[in-house]
Structure formats: C-alpha cells, structure tokens
Design a protein around this motif. Structure first.
Motif, PDB file in Angstrom:
ATOM      1  N   THR A 176       5.067  -8.105   0.730  1.00 33.86           N
ATOM      2  CA  THR A 176       6.040  -8.821  -0.086  1.00 33.86           C
ATOM      3  C   THR A 176       7.395  -8.774   0.620  1.00 33.86           C
ATOM      4  O   THR A 176       7.681  -7.835   1.365  1.00 33.86           O
ATOM      5  N   GLY A 177       8.220  -9.798   0.376  1.00 30.70           N
ATOM      6  CA  GLY A 177       9.525  -9.862   1.026  1.00 30.70           C
ATOM      7  C   GLY A 177       9.424 -10.347   2.463  1.00 30.70           C
ATOM      8  O   GLY A 177       8.326 -10.530   3.004  1.00 30.70           O
ATOM      9  N   ARG A 178      10.585 -10.541   3.073  1.00 32.09           N
ATOM     10  CA  ARG A 178      10.634 -11.025   4.456  1.00 32.09           C
ATOM     11  C   ARG A 178      11.691 -10.291   5.257  1.00 32.09           C
ATOM     12  O   ARG A 178      12.603  -9.679   4.696  1.00 32.09           O
ATOM     13  N   GLY A 179      11.552 -10.418   6.585  1.00 30.42           N
ATOM     14  CA  GLY A 179      12.550  -9.833   7.476  1.00 30.42           C
ATOM     15  C   GLY A 179      12.737  -8.354   7.232  1.00 30.42           C
ATOM     16  O   GLY A 179      11.776  -7.595   7.089  1.00 30.42           O
ATOM     17  N   ASN A 180      14.023  -7.949   7.143  1.00 26.10           N
ATOM     18  CA  ASN A 180      14.321  -6.536   6.938  1.00 26.10           C
ATOM     19  C   ASN A 180      13.917  -6.047   5.557  1.00 26.10           C
ATOM     20  O   ASN A 180      13.891  -4.835   5.298  1.00 26.10           O
ATOM     21  N   ASN A 181      13.624  -6.991   4.657  1.00 26.69           N
ATOM     22  CA  ASN A 181      13.246  -6.618   3.294  1.00 26.69           C
ATOM     23  C   ASN A 181      11.735  -6.621   3.073  1.00 26.69           C
ATOM     24  O   ASN A 181      11.278  -6.451   1.940  1.00 26.69           O
ATOM     25  N   LYS A 182      10.983  -6.830   4.147  1.00 32.01           N
ATOM     26  CA  LYS A 182       9.525  -6.864   3.981  1.00 32.01           C
ATOM     27  C   LYS A 182       8.974  -5.467   3.677  1.00 32.01           C
ATOM     28  O   LYS A 182       9.282  -4.494   4.361  1.00 32.01           O
ATOM     29  N   VAL A 183       8.148  -5.421   2.639  1.00 31.92           N
ATOM     30  CA  VAL A 183       7.470  -4.180   2.267  1.00 31.92           C
ATOM     31  C   VAL A 183       5.969  -4.403   2.397  1.00 31.92           C
ATOM     32  O   VAL A 183       5.432  -5.399   1.895  1.00 31.92           O
ATOM     33  N   SER A 184       5.300  -3.491   3.073  1.00 29.78           N
ATOM     34  CA  SER A 184       3.847  -3.588   3.262  1.00 29.78           C
ATOM     35  C   SER A 184       3.172  -2.400   2.587  1.00 29.78           C
ATOM     36  O   SER A 184       3.633  -1.256   2.720  1.00 29.78           O
ATOM     37  N   ARG A 185       2.092  -2.701   1.893  1.00 29.53           N
ATOM     38  CA  ARG A 185       1.332  -1.649   1.207  1.00 29.53           C
ATOM     39  C   ARG A 185      -0.110  -1.668   1.698  1.00 29.53           C
ATOM     40  O   ARG A 185      -0.740  -2.729   1.718  1.00 29.53           O
ATOM     41  N   LEU A 186      -0.600  -0.522   2.062  1.00 29.59           N
ATOM     42  CA  LEU A 186      -2.016  -0.374   2.381  1.00 29.59           C
ATOM     43  C   LEU A 186      -2.725   0.004   1.092  1.00 29.59           C
ATOM     44  O   LEU A 186      -2.417   1.035   0.477  1.00 29.59           O
ATOM     45  N   LYS A 187      -3.661  -0.847   0.652  1.00 27.07           N
ATOM     46  CA  LYS A 187      -4.312  -0.649  -0.631  1.00 27.07           C
ATOM     47  C   LYS A 187      -5.822  -0.533  -0.444  1.00 27.07           C
ATOM     48  O   LYS A 187      -6.373  -1.026   0.544  1.00 27.07           O
TER      49      LYS A 187
END
Length: 432
Positions: A176-187
C-alpha cells in the motif's frame, strides 16, 4: 479422476434387497430398508454428511472438497449416519442415490481435546476406504481450522489416490502507498483464502518470499529506502528475522534446498548478477554461475540435483530459463518462448510455472508449454499447490490486487482481493 456408477450392479443389488423384504414380510418388526419412494439420482461424486456433534470442522471440509474436481453435496441425503455401522440396513438406499462415495463422522471431547472419527465409504461395495480415520486437535479456532484442512486432505487422498493440498499455506506480499510512503506486508493465509496474518511489515519493498520444505520458515528480500535488497529468514510462528546476505548488492530470489539446509539466491555484490548458494543460517556463499550476463531467479528442483534460473545471455530483453546440474556443472536451456522468467517447480519436478511475456503459464520439464493462464496484468508467475493440481497467482482486476487460486483439472477457481497491490504468492508444502 472419472467415476462412473455401475448401473447393472446397482439394479442387481436393488433386486436382491427387494427379495429380502418379501422374504421377511412375516417378521413382527419391519426391516428399516424401504425402497418404495423415488430418490433422485445425483451427478455428485461425494455425499458429505456433516459430522455429528460438530459445527466447526464440517463447513471447512465441505468448502475445501468443493474447490476440487470432485463434486460434493450435503443436500437431499436420505439419512444422517455418523458411522458405517449405521448403514447396515440402508446401504441400497444410498446406492440408489447414485453417489459413489459417502463421508460420515462424529466429534467428541476427550481430556480437553477434540477427537474426530470419520470414514470414507465406497457406496457400491459398502467398504470403508482405508479403515476408520481419527484425528485429535486442540479446541482453539486455529487448531480446529487446521484439523479441518488435514481431514479434507485425507478424504481427497482416499478417494483420488493423490494427497490433498488444503493444509498447506500461501505466503504473499501486500503493498500500500507509493514512493517513500510505500508499506509492504508479508502475509500468510490458509489455502482456502481465509485466516490471513501479517508476518512482517516494512516501510519499503518486500520481494520473492520462499517457503522452507517443512513450511516453518520463510526467506524473503527487503529493500528499504537508499539501501540494497537484503535476504532474511524468519520463522512463521514468530521470532526475529535474521539476515543471511549482508552484501552490498541486489540480493534477491531465495530458494530453499529440498532438505532446508541451503538457500540459492541471486546477487550483484561481485559485479553482474550471479547465482550463489549459502547455508540457510548464513555464511560464506558459493558462486555457481559466472557468465558475463545477468543470472537471477533460481529455484531448486525437488530432487536437489539441479536448479532452474533466468539469464539474459541470449540478448537484451530476451530472458530465458536455464537448468544448472550440480553434479556436472552443466547448464542447458529449458524454455522455448521469446520471453521466459520466474520459474517455479511443481513438487514432483515434472512441471515449471513461469511468466511467458506478461502471461502466467506452465511448461513441462522439457520446455513445452502445457497451460497458458492468460495476462495477469502483473509481472509474476504462478506457484503450484503441494499436489500440483492447483496454482496461485497475483493479478490486478479493477485496479485492485487479487490472489487467484486456479484448478488445473476442472475444479473450482476463486479469487481473494486485498488492500493495494498483491505480489509473489507462493504455496507451502503440507506441514508434516
């Protein structure tokens, strides 16, 4: 598996049952068996009677089996038996129903555990396939869900001869989010698309998760802002992740060896990207490829004697899949399409899922394409289920990330949408 009702045998059995009724008409107590009403012949292959005393396991089992090539019903059944012994007087009624297999069972509490006894019955012969089955589990929701998947695995195996793929789990990345605000979740979620849990979350990108053979660990790469991708290994049940590639380069695409002791990965820390092998706990890596081109995306063969990988040695923007043999060091080209990346072996090594251009596809071990799953709108390949009968892949539909679980042999396919973009789903083996 094609299953046909043997009508000739069925008529004979019904005639014998009718004769039995006439012969015993003088008895004071009537025989329970009654054939004087019509039962609609069904096209289903499995009749599933919800387990007596249970409200949790049965829906999970029925849902799992309904996603396969088997056709399963719990509707319009003439009886609700809990064991094969309760069918003694009514087996011909079930035979007239036209369904080859019947699943019955019951649950009970024993010293704080839930004990499930169940049977898969061949309706024509009345035989219990594999004998009475029993499974004990804890009472909590997580244990009960897992028990339901394990039972579905066993029922599928007793009927088809092939182990089920319901107790394996699927790991994936949600962005979710883009650039410096991108958050990635391993689910990680169950194979039915439910029970999703976050294993780790980072500000940045997560790439290419890979399961250990025992389904207890996941290796994955993380790239935070202004840093190289680094590969971690983490226990799925919890605990801190540990770095296994502390090298100043792009460290990507981990793959566990069949015994879980080693990991293949690609890295550019010595220049162009090459394939390396290291201990799954870290240590000095061994360089396996040394071409002037870029070699990436390694994946161990199930027997551990070779691995496949991607190279652009054929030319710029012409990636192809190659196989490396550990014994001889020989490398041979596998793919025959113009653009082939992201290879993933099936558990028996006979098939390779890959990306053909922008389309998810499957080829045999000789490179012949056997299935094309179509353009997914995202540059990622499918991953096989443990028994190779299904695949999971990511796509974009209506601007949303979607996980699709698709049957390869006529079973039901379904999708699960998520928040943001979904990437890199990979199916674990069934836990031992």
């Amino acid at each position: 598996m094609v299953i046909r009702t043997h009508k000739k045998l069925l008529i004979t059995l019904l005639a014998s049952a009718s004769s039995l009724l006439v012969a015993q008409s003088s008895l004071a107590a009537p025989v329970v068996l009654q054939l004087d009403y019509e039962i609609p012949v069904q096209q289903n292959q499995v009749a599933f009677v919800p387990f007596a005393g249970d409200s949790v396991l049965s829906p999970i089992i029925l849902n799992d089996l309904s996603r396969t090539e088997l056709t399963v019903t719990n509707k319009n059944l003439p009886q609700q038996p809990r064991s094969s012994s309760e069918l003694a007087g009514t087996l011909p009624v079930w035979q007239q129903l036209g369904i080859p297999y019947l699943v019955v069972g019951s649950t009970r509490t024993d010293r704080g555990k839930i004990v499930t006894n169940y049977e898969v019955i061949d309706v024509q012969s009345g035989q219990v396939l594999g004998g009475k089955q029993s499974l004990s589990s804890d009472k909590d929701a997580q244990s009960m869900r897992y028990a339901g998947h394990v039972i579905a695995d066993k029922i599928y195996e007793l009927i088809t001869g092939t182990p089920g793929d319901f107790s394996g789990r699927i790991a994936y990345i949600e962005e979710t989010g883009r650039g410096n605000n991108k958050v990635s979740r391993l689910k990680v979620m169950d194979a039915d698309g439910e029970n999703a849990k976050t294993i780790t979350e980072v500000t940045g990108s997560i790439f290419s998760p890979a399961w250990s053979p025992d389904a207890n660990r996941i290796a994955y790469a993380v790239q935070r802002e202004k840093s190289y991708p680094v590969i971690y290994v983490q226990n799925v049940s919890g605990g801190a992740a540990h770095v296994i590639t502390p090298y100043p380069g792009s460290n990507l695409s981990p793959s566990f060896s069949p015994d879980g002791s080693k990991i293949l990965f690609s890295s550019s820390f010595e220049g162009s990207a090459n394939i390396y092998e290291t201990s799954s706990s870290g240590g000095t890596p061994r360089k396996l490829t040394n071409w002037p081109s870029s070699e990436v995306q390694p994946n161990y063969a199930p027997d551990g004697k070779s691995f496949v990988f991607v190279s652009d040695r054929a030319g710029f923007n012409k990636p192809q899949i190659y196989r490396y043999e550990f014994g001889s060091g020989r490398t041979t080209k596998v793919s025959n399409s113009g653009y082939a990346t992201s290879p993933q072996f099936s558990s028996d090594g006979t098939q390779i899922a890959f990306l053909s251009g922008r389309s998810a596809a499957i080829m045999n071990s000789n490179g012949a394409v056997t299935a094309n799953l179509g353009n997914t709108g995202i540059d990622e390949a499918p991953s096989f289920s443990p028994n190779g009968k299904r695949v999971v892949y990511a796509s974009i539909q209506g601007g949303k990330g979607v996980l699709t679980i698709k049957s390869l042999n006529g079973g039901q396919s379904f999708g699960k949408s998520g928040q943001g973009i979904i990437r890199s789903p990979v199916w674990s083996a069934n836990p031992k």
